[in-house]
Design a protein around this motif. Structure first.
Motif, PDB file in Angstrom:
ATOM      1  N   ILE A  97      40.573  46.934 102.083  1.00  0.00           N
ATOM      2  CA  ILE A  97      40.336  45.574 102.079  1.00  0.00           C
ATOM      3  C   ILE A  97      41.279  44.786 102.328  1.00  0.00           C
ATOM      4  O   ILE A  97      42.374  44.726 101.530  1.00  0.00           O
ATOM      5  CB  ILE A  97      39.530  45.386 100.866  1.00  0.00           C
ATOM      6  CG1 ILE A  97      38.200  46.162 100.633  1.00  0.00           C
ATOM      7  CG2 ILE A  97      38.939  43.875 101.102  1.00  0.00           C
ATOM      8  CD1 ILE A  97      37.445  46.045  99.193  1.00  0.00           C
TER       9      ILE A  97
ATOM     10  N   ARG B  58      30.611  42.761 101.012  1.00  0.00           N
ATOM     11  CA  ARG B  58      31.778  42.501 100.536  1.00  0.00           C
ATOM     12  C   ARG B  58      32.441  41.196 100.917  1.00  0.00           C
ATOM     13  O   ARG B  58      32.894  40.478 100.130  1.00  0.00           O
ATOM     14  CB  ARG B  58      32.883  43.571 100.858  1.00  0.00           C
ATOM     15  CG  ARG B  58      32.579  44.846  99.914  1.00  0.00           C
ATOM     16  CD  ARG B  58      33.533  45.877 100.266  1.00  0.00           C
ATOM     17  NE  ARG B  58      33.207  47.200  99.668  1.00  0.00           N
ATOM     18  CZ  ARG B  58      33.575  47.708  98.501  1.00  0.00           C
ATOM     19  NH1 ARG B  58      34.259  46.927  97.717  1.00  0.00           N
ATOM     20  NH2 ARG B  58      33.124  48.867  98.046  1.00  0.00           N
TER      21      ARG B  58
ATOM     22  N   ASP C  95      27.972  47.491 103.685  1.00  0.00           N
ATOM     23  CA  ASP C  95      28.757  47.309 102.615  1.00  0.00           C
ATOM     24  C   ASP C  95      29.875  46.251 102.930  1.00  0.00           C
ATOM     25  O   ASP C  95      29.964  45.469 102.139  1.00  0.00           O
ATOM     26  CB  ASP C  95      29.413  48.791 102.296  1.00  0.00           C
ATOM     27  CG  ASP C  95      30.341  48.580 101.092  1.00  0.00           C
ATOM     28  OD1 ASP C  95      29.865  48.303  99.927  1.00  0.00           O
ATOM     29  OD2 ASP C  95      31.502  48.908 101.237  1.00  0.00           O
TER      30      ASP C  95
END
Length: 111
Positions: free
Chosen positions: A9, A40, A36
């Protein structure tokens, strides 16, 4: 089937290697990775890029890469103090000078 996925990330301006690394065993396909990544980015809008790597079987293969189209600047933390203002400067107390021997004698004599 994918057993383990490494998720990198990255914030704005970060390289993939510098990003936060998270392991996941729940993501098993591209569609799950896409869901996902979108989730996020909604939770942390300052995330610019998320890359999913399949590390099962000893390899390191890109499973999915997502770039956030709606990146927002990360909020800067405010300094501690009154209402986010800069902390007040600390004032030093003046140390009282001790009287010398002659000053004590003059004081006792009333001079």
């Amino acid at each position: 089937m994918v057993d383990a996925v490494e998720i990198y990330i990255c914030k704005k301006g970060q390289k993939i290697e510098e990003g936060q690394m998270v392991m996941s065993n729940d993501i098993d396909c591209k569609e799950a990775a896409k869901e996902d990544a979108e989730k996020r980015c909604k939770i942390v809008p300052s995330t610019e890029r998320i890359v999913y790597y399949d590390v099962s079987g000893g390899g390191f293969k890109v499973l999915y890469s997502y770039t956030n189209p709606n990146v927002k600047e990360a909020k800067r933390s405010r300094p501690m103090g009154r209402g986010g203002a800069a902390p007040a400067p600390v004032k030093k107390k003046k140390v009282a000078r001790q009287k010398g021997m002659w000053e004590k004698i003059k004081g006792s004599l009333g001079l």
